[in-house]
Write a protein that holds these residues in place. Structure first.
Motif, PDB file in Angstrom:
ATOM      1  N   PRO A  29       0.808  -1.233   0.000  1.00 21.83           N
ATOM      2  CA  PRO A  29       0.000   0.000   0.000  1.00 21.83           C
ATOM      3  C   PRO A  29       0.836   1.276   0.000  1.00 21.83           C
ATOM      4  CG  PRO A  29      -0.943  -1.598   1.521  1.00 21.83           C
ATOM      5  CD  PRO A  29       0.360  -2.167   1.043  1.00 21.83           C
ATOM      6  N   VAL A  30       1.933   1.287   0.763  1.00 16.70           N
ATOM      7  CA  VAL A  30       2.802   2.471   0.793  1.00 16.70           C
ATOM      8  C   VAL A  30       3.450   2.682  -0.577  1.00 16.70           C
ATOM      9  CG1 VAL A  30       4.917   3.448   1.766  1.00 16.70           C
ATOM     10  CG2 VAL A  30       3.258   2.332   3.269  1.00 16.70           C
ATOM     11  N   LEU A  31       3.927   1.590  -1.172  1.00 19.91           N
ATOM     12  CA  LEU A  31       4.569   1.666  -2.489  1.00 19.91           C
ATOM     13  C   LEU A  31       3.584   2.159  -3.547  1.00 19.91           C
ATOM     14  CD1 LEU A  31       7.345   1.020  -3.738  1.00 19.91           C
ATOM     15  CD2 LEU A  31       6.484  -1.267  -4.279  1.00 19.91           C
ATOM     16  N   ALA A  32       2.350   1.647  -3.506  1.00 12.27           N
ATOM     17  CA  ALA A  32       1.327   2.077  -4.459  1.00 12.27           C
ATOM     18  C   ALA A  32       1.009   3.560  -4.286  1.00 12.27           C
ATOM     19  CB  ALA A  32       0.056   1.245  -4.282  1.00 12.27           C
ATOM     20  N   SER A  33       0.954   4.022  -3.037  1.00 12.85           N
ATOM     21  CA  SER A  33       0.688   5.449  -2.773  1.00 12.85           C
ATOM     22  C   SER A  33       1.792   6.331  -3.341  1.00 12.85           C
ATOM     23  CB  SER A  33       0.561   5.693  -1.269  1.00 12.85           C
ATOM     24  OG  SER A  33      -0.524   4.994  -0.738  1.00 12.85           O
ATOM     25  N   LEU A 265      -3.422  20.845  -4.166  1.00 16.98           N
ATOM     26  CA  LEU A 265      -2.506  20.106  -3.307  1.00 16.98           C
ATOM     27  C   LEU A 265      -3.273  19.191  -2.350  1.00 16.98           C
ATOM     28  CD1 LEU A 265       0.351  19.521  -2.319  1.00 16.98           C
ATOM     29  CD2 LEU A 265       0.152  21.480  -0.762  1.00 16.98           C
ATOM     30  N   GLY A 266      -4.372  19.682  -1.827  1.00 17.40           N
ATOM     31  CA  GLY A 266      -5.206  18.875  -0.940  1.00 17.40           C
ATOM     32  C   GLY A 266      -5.752  17.647  -1.641  1.00 17.40           C
ATOM     33  N   ILE A 267      -6.146  17.807  -2.904  1.00 16.03           N
ATOM     34  CA  ILE A 267      -6.654  16.672  -3.672  1.00 16.03           C
ATOM     35  C   ILE A 267      -5.532  15.672  -3.944  1.00 16.03           C
ATOM     36  CG2 ILE A 267      -7.544  16.002  -5.951  1.00 16.03           C
ATOM     37  CD1 ILE A 267      -9.322  18.419  -5.891  1.00 16.03           C
ATOM     38  N   CYS A 268      -4.330  16.156  -4.248  1.00 12.02           N
ATOM     39  CA  CYS A 268      -3.183  15.259  -4.485  1.00 12.02           C
ATOM     40  C   CYS A 268      -2.887  14.409  -3.245  1.00 12.02           C
ATOM     41  CB  CYS A 268      -1.948  16.064  -4.869  1.00 12.02           C
ATOM     42  SG  CYS A 268      -2.054  16.882  -6.470  1.00 12.02           S
ATOM     43  N   LEU A 269      -2.861  15.044  -2.084  1.00 10.69           N
ATOM     44  CA  LEU A 269      -2.593  14.327  -0.837  1.00 10.69           C
ATOM     45  C   LEU A 269      -3.734  13.363  -0.508  1.00 10.69           C
ATOM     46  CD1 LEU A 269      -1.119  17.258   1.302  1.00 10.69           C
ATOM     47  CD2 LEU A 269       0.138  15.411   0.157  1.00 10.69           C
ATOM     48  N   SER A 270      -4.962  13.771  -0.822  1.00 11.32           N
ATOM     49  CA  SER A 270      -6.116  12.895  -0.597  1.00 11.32           C
ATOM     50  C   SER A 270      -6.029  11.645  -1.461  1.00 11.32           C
ATOM     51  CB  SER A 270      -7.420  13.648  -0.902  1.00 11.32           C
ATOM     52  OG  SER A 270      -7.588  14.745  -0.038  1.00 11.32           O
ATOM     53  N   ILE A 271      -5.583  11.811  -2.702  1.00 12.35           N
ATOM     54  CA  ILE A 271      -5.445  10.670  -3.607  1.00 12.35           C
ATOM     55  C   ILE A 271      -4.431   9.671  -3.063  1.00 12.35           C
ATOM     56  CG2 ILE A 271      -4.552   9.996  -5.885  1.00 12.35           C
ATOM     57  CD1 ILE A 271      -5.932  12.500  -7.005  1.00 12.35           C
ATOM     58  N   MET A 272      -3.320  10.171  -2.519  1.00 16.39           N
ATOM     59  CA  MET A 272      -2.302   9.286  -1.938  1.00 16.39           C
ATOM     60  C   MET A 272      -2.868   8.505  -0.750  1.00 16.39           C
ATOM     61  SD  MET A 272       1.117  11.688  -2.088  1.00 16.39           S
ATOM     62  CE  MET A 272       2.196  10.380  -1.498  1.00 16.39           C
TER      63      MET A 272
END
Length: 359
Positions: A29-33, A265-272
């Protein structure tokens, strides 16, 4: 009779909400994020979020990473990366006409599913190849942009390969892989019939999306392909029900997130974060994973203008798309796992093949 039905109902209800045990390491999961998030962050900081979104989608190739030797891991991932690029290229080239693109996606799905089944690739098997081709087929036709778009897909996949190589060097030292024999499935007619059924319904679902003039018709084949990842008719129908229920809850989560009016930026972090949660839950409970999968896919598709679109309008559109696709997937499963239909089709293919050879 009533007691049997009641016990069966209780059993099905328990399995519907059952959390399965998993030996999957938290590393994946970390690698995929990271594979999804790094291209997004690069795109954000270089003011080309659209490029970052495209590259991040191909970062999902990391989910095809097998648990074998380093050499075999990299060969598999590089082959899948090349497949991602081919999938996206085919979708873009034939996006000039909705009917042509639907037929081509159907034929492509037949080919890619047959190859995946022939080499017995594990899940997500053919799903992401079909997903990339479907998304590309619904993009505006622009021959000038094809090299750039395919190049971004390749760059995202190569980043995933580099991260996978570093991770593989570490994990194979800590957990030495067992010797593994590559097996190739011999039931060619069975594979072809299965691929033909799946390809037909991929084409049908995309065509239905175009005929209904949906804003993003690719959601139908994506949802259809997702539920067909089940290994039996029962599992496919269970996945369909879980996907519809999970989508409903996921849309509520999406609506809540959009109400926050996050910046890019918030959306990018949310996607991760959402990608991490999906990979943690997908092996334990498909329906729970779909709750996080729904906002993830919406953000990936709508991130460039999610801050400016009405949450209510967006939610209604996605609910219709995903529900229709899941229902079509459930119907496809009936033909896919119906023994008599498959047996007759295989018999007819053999007869046709013999007739052609005699001539």
């Amino acid at each position: 009779m009533e007691t049997d039905f009641k016990s069966l109902f209780v059993k099905e209800l328990k399995s519907f909400f059952e959390l399965k045990k998993s030996e999957r390491l938290w590393h994946i999961p970390v690698l995929a994020s990271l594979c999804v998030g790094i291209p997004l962050l690069i795109g954000y900081f270089t003011h080309r979020l659209d490029y970052g979104l495209l590259a991040s989608t191909s970062g999902l190739v990391i989910l095809h990473l097998p648990t074998t030797t380093v050499a075999r891991r990299m060969i598999t991932l590089l082959a899948c990366s090349f497949g991602f690029m081919i999938s996206y290229t085919i979708g873009l080239i034939f996006s000039f006409n909705p009917i042509v693109s639907a037929l081509v996606i159907g034929l492509f799905s037949v080919a890619v599913h047959w190859v995946v089944r022939y080499f017995e690739m594990k899940p997500p098997s053919s799903f992401f190849f079909i997903m990339l081709a479907s998304v590309a087929s619904c993009m505006p036709f622009d021959p000038v942009q094809i090299p750039t778009r395919v190049g971004l897909v390749g760059m995202g996949a190569m980043l995933a390969c580099m991260l996978a190589f570093v991770y593989s060097l570490y994990i194979t030292q800590k957990y030495p892989p067992k010797d593994e024999v590559i097996t190739v499935k011999k039931a060619n007619f069975s594979n072809f019939v299965e691929s033909l059924i799946i390809g037909s319904f991929m084409a049908l679902s995309l065509l239905v999306g175009h005929l209904l003039k949906l804003q993003n018709p690719y959601w139908l084949p994506i949802s259809c392909a997702a539920v067909l990842q089940g290994m039996s008719l029962h599992q496919v129908w269970q996945r369909s029900a879980q996907r519809i229920l999970g989508t409903f809850l996921g849309l509520a989560l999406t609506w809540g997130l959009l109400k926050f009016q996050m910046n890019e930026l918030g959306i990018c972090l949310s996607i991760m974060f959402l990608q991490f949660m999906i990979e943690m839950l997908i092996v334990r409970h498909y329906g729970l994973a779909v709750i996080f999968m729904t906002p993830l896919t919406i953000f990936l598709a709508e991130a460039s203008h999610a801050m400016h679109i009405s949450p209510d309008t967006l939610i209604q559109a996605r609910w219709l798309d995903i529900t229709l696709g899941s229902i079509i997937g459930g119907i496809a499963a009936f033909f896919l796992y119906h023994r008599k239909i498959r047996a007759r089709t295989e018999q007819q293919i053999r007869k046709t093949g013999l007739t052609v050879l005699r001539r």
